[in-house]
Scaffold this motif. Structure first.
Motif, PDB file in Angstrom:
ATOM      1  N   PRO A 174       0.807  -1.231   0.000  1.00 54.28           N
ATOM      2  CA  PRO A 174       0.000   0.000   0.000  1.00 54.28           C
ATOM      3  C   PRO A 174       0.832   1.269   0.000  1.00 54.28           C
ATOM      4  N   HIS A 228     -10.997  -7.570   1.086  1.00 56.49           N
ATOM      5  CA  HIS A 228     -10.300  -6.297   0.860  1.00 56.49           C
ATOM      6  C   HIS A 228     -10.052  -5.546   2.162  1.00 56.49           C
ATOM      7  N   ARG A 229     -10.994  -5.599   3.078  1.00 57.99           N
ATOM      8  CA  ARG A 229     -10.817  -4.891   4.340  1.00 57.99           C
ATOM      9  C   ARG A 229      -9.588  -5.426   5.079  1.00 57.99           C
ATOM     10  N   ASN A 239      -6.377  -4.258   3.621  1.00 51.80           N
ATOM     11  CA  ASN A 239      -6.094  -2.848   3.904  1.00 51.80           C
ATOM     12  C   ASN A 239      -5.601  -2.605   5.327  1.00 51.80           C
ATOM     13  N   GLY A 290      -4.053   1.923   2.580  1.00 52.89           N
ATOM     14  CA  GLY A 290      -4.277   1.768   1.153  1.00 52.89           C
ATOM     15  C   GLY A 290      -5.710   1.401   0.821  1.00 52.89           C
ATOM     16  N   ASP A 291      -5.927   1.059  -0.450  1.00 50.42           N
ATOM     17  CA  ASP A 291      -7.244   0.688  -0.955  1.00 50.42           C
ATOM     18  C   ASP A 291      -7.063  -0.502  -1.885  1.00 50.42           C
ATOM     19  N   GLU A 324      -9.074  -2.474  -3.229  1.00 49.60           N
ATOM     20  CA  GLU A 324     -10.003  -2.643  -4.345  1.00 49.60           C
ATOM     21  C   GLU A 324      -9.411  -2.131  -5.651  1.00 49.60           C
ATOM     22  N   ARG A 325      -8.440  -1.226  -5.562  1.00 47.34           N
ATOM     23  CA  ARG A 325      -7.818  -0.702  -6.778  1.00 47.34           C
ATOM     24  C   ARG A 325      -7.039  -1.773  -7.531  1.00 47.34           C
ATOM     25  N   THR A 348       2.372  -1.210  -6.243  1.00 48.07           N
ATOM     26  CA  THR A 348       1.125  -1.707  -5.675  1.00 48.07           C
ATOM     27  C   THR A 348       1.167  -3.215  -5.463  1.00 48.07           C
TER      28      THR A 348
END
Length: 283
Positions: free
Chosen positions: A13, A41-42, A45, A49-50, A52-53, A97
């Protein structure tokens, strides 16, 4: 036992800090390749970061690897052939990433078995805690994979939420796979989660669903699709099920009832770790 190699997919991230989260495993040799990816995804993270990207990239990468042909991947610059030196090159390029980290050799009978084992060892992927029902998660997984499969197989289409009617019985299924070129149905699909809070209610749902399938096996059926169109389904139409395994003893009892119905009604059922086997069963 044969010699394979494995790689870890790492989500980074923040490249400055250099921290990472393992989000996937790749195992392969020659023409036999498998990949396993995290879905929470949670949890990905947890260092920021995110995540889902990165999902579209992971989806595409997964689709290419599961084609099982290095020559296919060589057609794409960003995914050159599936062999060790090319993965090492990718590891150096995708360092903001996603990082592809070489893990080393592994002895196994096939890539899928090693991928399952190494995923459990290296990737922490707890079940997402959100409002979606578990059957919904399985259904969405199957829909995504069926649509990817159809993109790789020209002439096939995937119709969501067909209503199957046979005699006076009807049931909403999850997908109808058709062969567009000959205007013929290839399979109907349904997702089950046997990890269900109310086993008695689940048992009733299984019995009702099985009765509709039984009538289809006896009389054929008609599938009503979105847009007002419909398709006739002959009695021998393949019925494919993707399911999440039970956890508790009462859930296992319901699963046993369902499995007996699956066998009797010639329903091909696969757990969520064997989606590729379900795809291979489509005529």
């Amino acid at each position: 036992m044969s010699r394979y190699r494995y790689w870890l997919l790492r989500y980074v991230p923040n490249a400055v800090r250099g921290e990472f989260v393992n989000v996937g495993v790749i195992v392969g040799a020659n023409e036999d390749w498998s990949i396993r990816l995290a879905s929470n995804h949670r949890h990905m993270n947890r260092l920021g970061g995110d995540a889902e990207r990165i999902q579209p990239w992971l989806d595409r990468f997964e689709s290419l690897i599961e084609q099982g042909s290095p020559s296919t991947l060589e057609a794409l610059d960003e995914f050159p052939g599936l062999h060790g030196t090319r993965f090492d090159d990718l590891a150096a390029r995708l360092n903001n990433t996603i990082q592809i980290h070489p893990g080393g050799p592994v002895a196994t009978s096939d890539s899928a078995r090693a991928a399952d084992l190494l995923f459990n060892v290296f990737v922490d992927d707890p079940e997402p805690e959100h409002r979606k029902q578990k059957r919904t998660i399985v259904r969405e997984q199957m829909t995504r994979r069926l649509e990817q499969w159809a993109q790789r197989h020209p002439g096939y289409g995937v119709h969501k939420k067909p209503r199957i009617v046979s005699a006076s019985y009807e049931q909403d299924f999850d997908q109808l796979v058709t062969n567009v070129q000959i205007n013929s149905p290839s399979a109907v699909t349904y997702a089950w989660s046997f990890d269900y809070a109310n086993p008695k209610s689940l048992r009733d749902k299984v019995l009702a669903w099985s009765w509709t399938v039984r009538k289809m096996r006896e009389n054929g059926a008609r599938a009503s699709l979105n847009g007002g169109t419909s398709k006739d389904l002959p009695p021998e139409t393949p019925v494919l099920v993707l399911y999440k395994n039970p956890v508790t003893p009462p859930q296992r009892e319901v699963f046993s009832i369902a499995s007996e119905s699956f066998r009797e009604l010639e329903v091909d059922a696969y757990d969520t770790n064997h989606v590729e086997s379900l795809l291979s069963a489509i005529p």
